[in-house]
Write an enzyme that holds these catalytic residues in place. Structure first.
Site, PDB file in Angstrom:
ATOM      1  N   LYS A  30       0.857  -1.185  -0.117  1.00 49.84           N
ATOM      2  CA  LYS A  30      -0.320   0.422  -0.516  1.00 49.84           C
ATOM      3  C   LYS A  30       0.712   1.108  -0.291  1.00 49.84           C
ATOM      4  O   LYS A  30       0.327   2.197  -0.477  1.00 49.84           O
ATOM      5  CB  LYS A  30      -0.705  -0.011   1.197  1.00 49.84           C
ATOM      6  CG  LYS A  30      -0.311   0.057   2.307  1.00 49.84           C
ATOM      7  CD  LYS A  30      -1.055   0.315   3.464  1.00 49.84           C
ATOM      8  CE  LYS A  30      -0.670  -0.104   4.887  1.00 49.84           C
ATOM      9  NZ  LYS A  30       0.028   0.988   5.455  1.00 49.84           N
ATOM     10  N   THR A  31       1.339   1.297   0.454  1.00 51.29           N
ATOM     11  CA  THR A  31       3.123   2.232   0.628  1.00 51.29           C
ATOM     12  C   THR A  31       3.225   2.964  -0.426  1.00 51.29           C
ATOM     13  O   THR A  31       3.742   3.796  -1.203  1.00 51.29           O
ATOM     14  CB  THR A  31       3.977   2.448   1.604  1.00 51.29           C
ATOM     15  OG1 THR A  31       3.810   2.028   2.784  1.00 51.29           O
ATOM     16  CG2 THR A  31       4.530   3.818   1.562  1.00 51.29           C
ATOM     17  N   ASP A 216      -3.450   7.010   4.642  1.00 47.98           N
ATOM     18  CA  ASP A 216      -3.423   6.118   4.847  1.00 47.98           C
ATOM     19  C   ASP A 216      -3.852   5.439   6.217  1.00 47.98           C
ATOM     20  O   ASP A 216      -4.475   6.308   6.962  1.00 47.98           O
ATOM     21  CB  ASP A 216      -1.392   6.096   4.852  1.00 47.98           C
ATOM     22  CG  ASP A 216      -0.632   4.525   4.917  1.00 47.98           C
ATOM     23  OD1 ASP A 216      -1.957   3.643   4.744  1.00 47.98           O
ATOM     24  OD2 ASP A 216      -0.095   4.113   5.480  1.00 47.98           O
ATOM     25  N   GLU A 217      -3.937   3.987   6.133  1.00 43.82           N
ATOM     26  CA  GLU A 217      -4.768   3.727   7.589  1.00 43.82           C
ATOM     27  C   GLU A 217      -6.428   3.832   7.710  1.00 43.82           C
ATOM     28  O   GLU A 217      -6.608   4.302   8.584  1.00 43.82           O
ATOM     29  CB  GLU A 217      -3.761   3.450   8.456  1.00 43.82           C
ATOM     30  CG  GLU A 217      -2.341   3.509   8.379  1.00 43.82           C
ATOM     31  CD  GLU A 217      -2.133   1.357   8.009  1.00 43.82           C
ATOM     32  OE1 GLU A 217      -3.132   1.382   8.606  1.00 43.82           O
ATOM     33  OE2 GLU A 217      -0.806   1.074   8.653  1.00 43.82           O
ATOM     34  N   GLN A 247      -7.705  -5.087   9.340  1.00 48.40           N
ATOM     35  CA  GLN A 247      -6.203  -4.241  10.459  1.00 48.40           C
ATOM     36  C   GLN A 247      -6.666  -3.579  11.578  1.00 48.40           C
ATOM     37  O   GLN A 247      -6.532  -2.951  11.919  1.00 48.40           O
ATOM     38  CB  GLN A 247      -5.211  -4.416   9.795  1.00 48.40           C
ATOM     39  CG  GLN A 247      -4.427  -5.836   8.905  1.00 48.40           C
ATOM     40  CD  GLN A 247      -3.418  -5.138   8.673  1.00 48.40           C
ATOM     41  OE1 GLN A 247      -2.318  -4.989   9.062  1.00 48.40           O
ATOM     42  NE2 GLN A 247      -3.453  -5.007   7.193  1.00 48.40           N
ATOM     43  N   ARG A 599       2.664 -10.189  10.220  1.00 46.70           N
ATOM     44  CA  ARG A 599       3.495 -10.039  10.490  1.00 46.70           C
ATOM     45  C   ARG A 599       4.700 -11.618  10.026  1.00 46.70           C
ATOM     46  O   ARG A 599       6.310 -10.795   9.920  1.00 46.70           O
ATOM     47  CB  ARG A 599       4.175 -10.088  11.539  1.00 46.70           C
ATOM     48  CG  ARG A 599       2.962  -8.438  12.471  1.00 46.70           C
ATOM     49  CD  ARG A 599       2.802  -7.749  12.263  1.00 46.70           C
ATOM     50  NE  ARG A 599       1.223  -7.848  11.093  1.00 46.70           N
ATOM     51  CZ  ARG A 599       0.885  -7.104  10.127  1.00 46.70           C
ATOM     52  NH1 ARG A 599       2.423  -6.279  10.079  1.00 46.70           N
ATOM     53  NH2 ARG A 599       0.069  -7.582   9.505  1.00 46.70           N
TER      54      ARG A 599
END
Length: 667
Positions: A30-31, A216-217, A247, A599
């Site tokens: 995504k970044t 973002d997020e 998330q 993770r």
């Protein structure tokens, strides 16, 4: 390794008109999509100063800035990178409050109070000396502000005595901060919103400032942040919200997954693009992650997939108690690292609560395994740094009474409690700050001459620095301040030689850092002081990653990845937490487990205790329901027999490992 954009990523980058929601699964890049989109917007003709990217932590903002700088430079738009605004919600709010300070009734040097500053203020408003009760009220006020609940509404709906006391404190809270010319972190969002609500001209100005806004997020936004986001995109040609409902793990601090649903309601022509290819984890890990999260209700269904290979079986190990669990994890990490010739930094131990780290630390130390703990003491929480920052806060804002008390009494200069109590009485009688009260005739007439003289000299130093702050380099001024107050002599006189030297070096490092920061960002001392208040917001400790096993709560591990993950305490009552079980709200706990599972890149190890030591006794424990919700065909339970095919594969792998070990010994 850099990957070319896959088709959904490319579509997300090239969709520049209208509202867009990018559902970006864990490890889906995504970044990279956000930074690629910034570059694409600039290439398509959008002025870089009209672009805004918002994230939640300073670390994420720095990473995004670095990537955007490189990408724009590679495409021949290096100058454009500096003009794009990339900031956290709170840093953006600070920039708005700074520019609108006059309209908000603030002077330019207003203070930003952190939770420690606010605790005593709220305690006084609640009329309690019980720190736990004061903190509870403080947290409740913050929740109300983030949910855009007014003091009047809070008062009307208070359900018990504690809530009523907090609501009454909330009614007077804003006026109290105004007297100090201060704001809290929540004010950096809610005060601009209040301004836009009452001032259509300022609302129109900020609503037309940006042509495209990326956040973002997005799933971590609270109602106040979403309202600010809507104000900022009011006249934008388009916006991009990037998030993952799987998330959403910050409901406890006000974030609401309902904002994902609101986005579709508020923008009926919203386009949704799903990023489902995972570039982080093996197939087995993702299969279990998908199986787990499928038990939650979905706004938008998605399934992560990977072409990184099947990967290792997921290990599930019971332990007799928490000490045995920790010792088993330490031994497993040591053996795995030796066998695979890896680095300590390849391993992470994740857990639901901070208390679980103690046994793990003991076990790692016993094995001489280096480790680092996420969320350790921030550099800016060190006493010596807070001492110097108190002076800076007072230079910026002489109404900042908490900063005055700390600065005036550190180093000791003969100003005792009696003098401060008298000064406080004068300040209260005249409705002024402690700093201003020093010059009131009533204080001059009643204070001891020596104490009064010391305080007047102290205030003269502060006034001189305030006058020079906008005109001279920050580094020079703070270096002069440290020498003027004899801070290093104070350290030597107060602490043992080794501790004093360490603290003095810490202060020198801080002065050097501020000097570099002031030059690099063209900020004066007053601007840097406000920036410092935000540096550790939602962040843990900064610094270069050491080659050490990473210990972290699941909340703090979000956004990180590790080749090998040990997730401990996967038990009923811990994960899911007993409070969530009692409240019947398991969904967020399941998302927390999902974050832990995703993770892991190559191997995942789960463990739980059959019993735990509590209050001098032992309490029986049960494995978490979440273990049964994973893809069972990919789990290997310790002690269970292997299927024939896997047993044969293990024998072959064991023989290969033995051969490799013999070769290492021979060399």
């Amino acid at each position: 390794m850099q990957f070319p954009l896959n088709p959904p990523q490319r579509e997300a980058v090239r969709t520049i008109a209208g509202p867009l929601l990018v559902l970006a699964g864990a490890g889906s890049g995504k970044t990279r999509v956000i930074t690629a989109k910034l570059a694409h917007l600039v290439a398509a003709g959008t002025a870089p100063e009209k672009l805004l990217a918002i994230t939640f932590t300073n670390k994420a903002a720095r990473e995004m800035r670095e990537r955007a700088d490189k990408l724009l430079a590679a495409e021949g738009n290096g100058d454009a990178a500096k003009k794009v605004t990339i900031a956290t919600f709170h840093a953006l709010g600070l920039s708005i409050v700074r520019r609108e300070a006059k309209a908000l009734g603030l002077k330019p040097g207003f203070s930003i109070f952190d939770p420690n500053d606010l605790e005593s203020i709220v305690a006084e408003l609640v009329a309690t000396t019980d720190r736990a009760r004061a903190r509870k009220a403080q947290w409740k006020i913050s929740q109300w502000k983030n949910a855009l609940v007014t003091p009047e509404a809070a008062l009307a709906t208070a359900a018990d005595a504690d809530a009523l006391a907090a609501a009454r404190a909330y009614v007077r809270y804003a006026d109290t901060l105004a007297a100090y010319q201060a704001v809290d972190f929540d004010d950096l969002i809610v005060r601009p919103l209040a301004l836009f609500e009452r001032d259509a001209e300022r609302a129109a100005h900020w609503g037309s400032r940006y042509a495209h806004v990326l956040v973002d997020e997005y799933q971590d936004t609270n109602p106040a942040q979403y309202a600010l986001f809507r104000r900022l995109v009011a006249n934008a040609a388009g916006f991009t919200a990037v998030g993952d409902d799987d998330q959403a793990i910050y409901g406890w601090r006000g974030a609401t997954i309902e904002n994902l649903g609101k986005l579709a309601e508020d923008y009926p022509d919203l386009k949704v693009i799903k990023l489902e290819q995972n570039y982080r984890s093996s197939v087995r890990i993702l299969r279990s992650a998908n199986a787990l999260i499928a038990n939650n209700p979905k706004l938008h269904d998605k399934k992560l997939w990977s072409d990184l290979g099947t990967g290792d079986t997921i290990h599930v190990a019971p332990a007799e108690d928490d000490e045995a669990e920790a010792e088993s994890v330490a031994a497993a990490i040591s053996a795995h690292r030796f066998e695979h010739r890896g680095a300590w930094g390849d391993y992470a131990v994740l857990y639901r609560g901070n208390h679980q780290a103690r046994a793990v630390e003991t076990a790692l130390r016993a094995e001489n395994i280096p480790y680092t703990i996420s969320g350790g003491q921030s550099y800016f929480e060190r006493a010596e740094i807070k001492d110097i920052v108190a002076y800076l806060r007072l230079v910026a804002n002489d109404d900042d009474d908490p900063a005055f008390i700390r600065a005036a009494t550190t180093p000791k200069r003969g100003v005792g409690e009696t003098t401060l109590a008298r000064l406080s009485d004068v300040a209260a009688a005249h409705g002024c700050s402690l700093f201003a009260a020093v010059f009131e005739p009533a204080f001059r007439d009643s204070a001891q001459p020596r104490a009064r003289e010391v305080l007047e000299q102290f205030c003269a130093v502060i006034n001189d620095l305030r006058y020079r702050a906008p005109r001279e380099p920050a580094g020079r001024l703070i270096d002069e301040l440290v020498r003027l107050i004899g801070y290093e002599d104070y350290l030597l006189a107060t602490f043992d030689k080794k501790d004093a030297a360490s603290r003095a070096q810490s202060v020198r490092d801080f002065v050097a850092w501020l000097s570099r920061k002031g030059e690099a960002d063209s900020k004066n001392l007053l601007e840097l002081t406000q920036m410092i208040a935000l540096i550790t917001l939602l962040d843990g400790r900064d610094g270069e990653a050491a080659d050490a096993v990473h210990l972290s709560t699941l909340h703090a591990a979000k956004g990180l990845e590790f080749p090998h993950v040990f997730l401990i305490g996967v038990e009923e009552g811990i994960l899911p937490h007993r409070e969530a079980i009692d409240a019947g709200s398991i969904d967020e706990e399941r998302r927390l487990m999902y974050v832990g599972v995703t993770r892991a890149q190559r191997s995942l190890h789960l463990s739980y205790c059959r019993a735990r030591k509590r209050a001098g006794g032992r309490v029986d424990c049960a494995p978490s329901r979440f273990i049964q919700e994973l893809a069972q065909e990919d789990l290997r339970y310790r002690g269970a027999p292997l299927p024939p095919a896997e047993a044969a594969s293990e024998r072959e792998a064991g023989a290969a490992r033995l051969k490799a070990l013999k070769a290492m010994v021979a060399r």
